[in-house]
Design a protein around this motif. Sequence first.
Motif, PDB file in Angstrom:
ATOM      1  N   GLN A  63       5.261   4.744   2.133  1.00 29.06           N
ATOM      2  CA  GLN A  63       5.623   6.101   2.827  1.00 29.06           C
ATOM      3  C   GLN A  63       6.251   5.935   4.225  1.00 29.06           C
ATOM      4  OE1 GLN A  63       2.697   8.896   2.422  1.00 29.06           O
ATOM      5  NE2 GLN A  63       3.923  10.773   2.898  1.00 29.06           N
ATOM      6  N   LYS A  92       0.657   4.001   1.420  1.00 33.10           N
ATOM      7  CA  LYS A  92       0.767   4.478   2.703  1.00 33.10           C
ATOM      8  C   LYS A  92       1.887   3.841   3.654  1.00 33.10           C
ATOM      9  CE  LYS A  92      -3.723   6.475   3.653  1.00 33.10           C
ATOM     10  NZ  LYS A  92      -5.078   6.331   4.456  1.00 33.10           N
ATOM     11  N   HIS A 105       1.080  -1.122  -0.080  1.00 34.51           N
ATOM     12  CA  HIS A 105      -0.058   0.077  -0.029  1.00 34.51           C
ATOM     13  C   HIS A 105       0.961   1.446   0.043  1.00 34.51           C
ATOM     14  CE1 HIS A 105      -3.197   2.824   1.247  1.00 34.51           C
ATOM     15  NE2 HIS A 105      -3.845   2.113   1.182  1.00 34.51           N
ATOM     16  N   LEU A 160      -0.760   2.958  11.740  1.00 44.24           N
ATOM     17  CA  LEU A 160      -1.130   4.522  11.290  1.00 44.24           C
ATOM     18  C   LEU A 160      -2.552   4.922  11.541  1.00 44.24           C
ATOM     19  CD1 LEU A 160       0.444   3.746   7.638  1.00 44.24           C
ATOM     20  CD2 LEU A 160       1.717   4.974   9.725  1.00 44.24           C
TER      21      LEU A 160
END
Length: 264
Positions: free
Chosen positions: A43, A40, A38, A228
């Motif tokens: 990152q 996210k 993914h 997250l």
Amino acid sequence: MSAGRTILTNNVAKDRMITKFPQAFHPDATPYQKMNFHPKVRQACGENRTGRVGLKICKAVLVGDVSVGKTSLVNRFCHDVFDRDYKATIGVDFEVEKFSVLSVPFTLQIWDTAGQERFKCIAASYYRGTNVVMVVFDLSDERSLSNASRWMADACENADEPVKFLVGTKKDKLSPAAYENVERRAAEVARTLGAEYWAVSSKSGENVNDYFFRVVCLTFEAAVLRELESSPTQTKHIGNDLIKMEKNDLYEEKRKKSIKCCNA
């Protein structure tokens, strides 16, 4: 651990470094339609915002009938060996493997449970807190596949939304035609269980590494995404265990109100 494996300074072997997301064995027999990490997750890993993921241990449990090849599967992956004359597991054994996923450390603890009925109550006590359930069956033994649903139900009873797999072993014993017949039924059982299906051979090593890498990546990504979601305003650095707390929206709002009040 095989003699030829290169160990790095961070205690992760070179062949346990993962940068690409492994693909599913059978695209039509998996509930996890993941082909890449993914955005996210990538990152967060690049910015060291993966929270305590790298400090935690992921727990995987292997269950299934006696003599289906659970221990052989673990030994092939962890030690790159195959022993025809292994002794049946008594109670529970476990191995610990360390990985680097997108440069983030990740530890997989593999619990190998006994398949004998008399050890069932002992093994069940180890299911709690399981992140991954691997139901193992013998591709050459149809009865072991029929028992897969019972093993999955028992293992998942005390687990919290685990990643689920149905793993057929001893693929080397079947002809292509015989395997094709078994695969159709196994894929259907996997869909019923909400599990991802794999076929492996511990004797030849076929698909073993790919399977475990898939296990690690699916579990790692789920763990990072949970981290997250639970800590959206925190930036946490794994390397030196430094945790930096960013200013949250509530603090900013109070600060702005204070400035507005003073200027009035």
